[in-house]
Scaffold this motif. Structure first.
Motif, mmCIF file in Angstrom:
data_model
loop_
_atom_site.group_PDB
_atom_site.id
_atom_site.type_symbol
_atom_site.label_atom_id
_atom_site.label_comp_id
_atom_site.label_asym_id
_atom_site.label_seq_id
_atom_site.Cartn_x
_atom_site.Cartn_y
_atom_site.Cartn_z
ATOM 1 N N CYS A 51 -55.345 49.115 19.431
ATOM 2 C CA CYS A 51 -56.036 50.406 19.557
ATOM 3 C C CYS A 51 -55.068 51.567 19.357
ATOM 4 C CB CYS A 51 -56.708 50.513 20.922
ATOM 5 S SG CYS A 51 -58.130 49.424 21.148
ATOM 6 N N ARG A 52 -53.856 51.430 19.885
ATOM 7 C CA ARG A 52 -52.855 52.506 19.761
ATOM 8 C C ARG A 52 -52.493 52.735 18.300
ATOM 9 N NH1 ARG A 52 -47.721 53.564 19.071
ATOM 10 N NH2 ARG A 52 -47.159 51.378 18.690
ATOM 11 N N ALA A 104 -55.255 54.337 16.391
ATOM 12 C CA ALA A 104 -55.310 55.760 16.736
ATOM 13 C C ALA A 104 -54.259 56.550 15.953
ATOM 14 C CB ALA A 104 -55.112 55.939 18.238
ATOM 15 N N TYR A 155 -57.978 56.557 13.605
ATOM 16 C CA TYR A 155 -59.259 55.894 13.836
ATOM 17 C C TYR A 155 -59.434 55.570 15.316
ATOM 18 C CZ TYR A 155 -59.015 55.427 8.795
ATOM 19 O OH TYR A 155 -58.912 55.697 7.450
ATOM 20 N N ASN A 156 -60.693 55.649 15.763
ATOM 21 C CA ASN A 156 -61.013 55.444 17.173
ATOM 22 C C ASN A 156 -61.493 54.014 17.405
ATOM 23 O OD1 ASN A 156 -61.785 55.611 19.844
ATOM 24 N ND2 ASN A 156 -63.632 56.818 19.445
ATOM 25 N N GLN A 178 -61.839 51.100 20.429
ATOM 26 C CA GLN A 178 -61.876 50.963 21.876
ATOM 27 C C GLN A 178 -61.908 49.492 22.260
ATOM 28 O OE1 GLN A 178 -61.867 53.500 24.248
ATOM 29 N NE2 GLN A 178 -61.453 54.872 22.515
ATOM 30 N N LYS A 203 -69.481 51.785 26.208
ATOM 31 C CA LYS A 203 -68.788 51.684 24.915
ATOM 32 C C LYS A 203 -69.674 50.984 23.881
ATOM 33 C CE LYS A 203 -64.096 51.548 26.871
ATOM 34 N NZ LYS A 203 -62.868 50.728 27.040
ATOM 35 N N ALA A 251 -69.174 57.538 17.397
ATOM 36 C CA ALA A 251 -67.844 58.137 17.419
ATOM 37 C C ALA A 251 -66.758 57.072 17.472
ATOM 38 C CB ALA A 251 -67.708 59.067 18.624
ATOM 39 N N ILE A 252 -67.146 55.826 17.713
ATOM 40 C CA ILE A 252 -66.207 54.714 17.781
ATOM 41 C C ILE A 252 -66.210 53.985 16.441
ATOM 42 C CG2 ILE A 252 -65.653 52.530 18.919
ATOM 43 C CD1 ILE A 252 -67.028 53.554 21.415
ATOM 44 N N ASP A 253 -65.041 53.879 15.822
ATOM 45 C CA ASP A 253 -64.931 53.173 14.545
ATOM 46 C C ASP A 253 -64.949 51.661 14.737
ATOM 47 O OD1 ASP A 253 -64.542 55.458 12.695
ATOM 48 O OD2 ASP A 253 -62.722 55.765 13.872
#
Length: 526
Positions: A251-252, A255, A259-260, A262, A277, A287-289
């Motif tokens: 995830c990091r 980002a 890109y998002n 979660q 989520k 909003a979450i890729d």
């Protein structure tokens, strides 16, 4: 909660056939029947239709899910079908033991004792066997029982079910447009040599996650490149991660690339946090890729517009987990022509032949099926060499020697260059996975299972040294036809069906035996 809509379930033709086959088994006094069918087949719809029929007869029916978190999801679907019901769960607002239909989780069943028992029990995800559910089925000795699963590979299932009904196979659903095809690419994978194994034979999560972290940069870069090539943009994606630490790092780095993504895992602070989520991810303009899943989302997850899946968790035995994961990307959605599967685990290679067989033929029997999850498989270069274009990495269509991506001619065996980290496309069909000997041509060769049955029929009829020797002889004949392939697990011991052997198949076996004898005249047949 809104009242039921009172709308009957409308079954598709393949669902109608499966329901009738289940009912036929029960009319034959087989009490516990398991329906095996792929993701998106509509197994829940089949069960709902049967439950609706039981209502008219005054029967009491229980639908058992394998997790508490699926209670509300299943309840919502039942209300959509017009099925009034209660919930067996502590403090649930829909608790009402007077209702004929009840939805319960296996965990709740384990904690309760009951003064009344159902006449019909439906067990969702029946491969997740719980002792409490097995005990309930035993105690409700007069109840009819239906199990639902796509992957009946759990050891011991054959002891708990009386009959198996195959719904449509994956390839049949693909042909009928009820499933979306996958484009599978095997990508850079971590070196798993020396990673500790659990008692199950699978890799330890921590060690697997640490090895996976070393290639996360390739995972992110490959996703960016491949989604742009195949879709022209980033698309909704799910990732299967081997550990929470691996998921966090993934995830990091996503980002950092803008890109998002979660993570959801078994360590989530609450079910609500996880569901929030998933609810956001399910929106058309989320909003979450991407969602990164650690030990969740392999089942009971229904977001049809997921366009891409990334496999980062290597399996040594768990064919069922591999199939469940790929199924998350195969649901049909508007304007979805195919799903993209980026394999950074090696699973698509290790399980290639098993996948091709399952997609084409389904499950033969529960006793054979459990062998799929009990045997170690490792990725091999043989599959790489046979299933992708050495020039551009595109899938090579079965039976076609020219790549549709770049026009390059398929190289002959022994001429293929292996490039470290190169993307490949796998053709998960039996025609691609079970290639006949070069120069051998016949229409019947497209069905390797039928050819095994024909080989077995011939050898059983012509051997004078007993069945075991005849089966070994048959395997030698079959391997002569498909020299680079092995029989799927359990097929060697499967019964022979002589009446289904076609003339062309039997004649080809006869020619193969004569050919072998000419090459080795001094060697006697079995």
């Amino acid at each position: 909660m809104l009242a039921p809509a009172h709308s009957n379930v409308i079954l598709r033709p393949h669902q109608e056939t499966s329901v009738e086959n289940v009912r036929a088994k029960m009319r034959d006094k087989l009490r516990r029947v398991i329906l095996v069918a792929p993701t998106a087949f509509g197994k829940t719809e089949c069960a709902a239709w049967i439950i609706q029929q039981s209502l008219d007869k005054g029967a009491r029916a229980w639908f058992i899910v394998d997790r508490v978190t699926l209670i509300n999801q299943t309840s919502k679907r039942f209300y959509g079908y017009g099925i009034d019901h209660g919930i067996i769960q502590a403090d649930h607002p829909l608790t009402d033991p007077r209702k004929q239909i009840q939805i319960a989780s296996a965990q709740t069943i384990a904690r309760r004792s009951f003064d009344y028992l159902p006449d019909l029990i439906v067990v969702d995800e029946a491969h997740c066997e719980y002792q409490a559910v097995i005990d309930l089925i035993e105690k409700a000795g007069r109840a009819r029982v239906i199990g639902l699963t796509a992957t009946p590979f759990t050891a011991g299932m054959a002891n708990h079910w009386d009959a198996l009904v195959n719904g449509a196979t994956v390839n049949q659903l693909l042909a009928q447009k009820w499933l979306t095809p996958l484009r599978i690419k095997a990508c850079v994978t971590p070196d798993m040599q020396g990673v500790k194994k659990k008692f199950t034979g699978e890799y330890e999560e921590e060690g697997s996650g640490q090895r996976g972290i070393t290639i996360i940069g390739d995972v992110v870069q490959t996703w960016v490149e491949q989604t742009r090539i195949h879709f022209g943009k980033a698309v909704k994606t799910i990732v299967f991660s081997p550990s929470v630490k691996h998921g966090e790092e993934l995830c990091r780095q996503f980002a950092e690339a803008g890109y998002n993504f979660q993570q959801i895992s078994y360590l989530d602070g609450s079910d609500k946090e996880r569901q929030d989520k998933i609810d956001e991810f399910s929106k058309p303009n989320s909003a979450i890729d991407g969602l990164v899943s650690c030990a969740v989302l392999t089942k009971g997850f229904d977001v049809p517009d997921v366009m891409c899946g990334i496999s980062c968790r290597p399996y040594r035995k768990s064919f069922s987990s591999h199939i469940q994961e790929m199924g998350r990307v195969m649901r049909v959605a508007e304007n979805k022509e195919f799903g993209l599967w980026l394999d950074h685990s090696g699973n698509s290679i290790a399980f290639a032949d098993d996948t091709a067989w399952l997609y084409e033929y389904g499950v033969a029997s529960l006793s054979d099926a459990e062998k799929h999850d009990s045997t170690v498989r490792e990725p091999t270069e043989k599959v790489r060499r046979e299933h992708f274009c050495h020039n551009c990495g595109m899938q090579l269509e079965a039976g076609i020697d020219t790549c549709i991506g770049c026009g390059e001619t398929r190289r002959k065996r022994g001429e293929i260059e292996i490039v470290q980290g190169e993307l490949i496309d796998l053709d998960i069909t039996t025609r691609a996975a079970f290639q006949p000997r070069r120069g051998l041509r016949a229409d019947c060769l497209d069905d390797p299972r039928a050819m095994w049955n024909a080989s077995l029929a011939y050898c059983l009829a012509n051997s004078t040294r007993g069945e075991e020797v005849a089966r070994k002889w048959a395997y030698g004949v079959w391997r002569g036809i498909y020299p680079t392939s092995k029989l799927p697990y359990g097929l060697f011991e499967a019964p022979c069906h002589q009446v289904t052997v076609k003339t062309a198949e039997y004649q080809l076996i006869e020619r193969e035996v004569k050919r072998f004898r000419k090459k080795a005249p001094a060697r006697r047949a079995a």
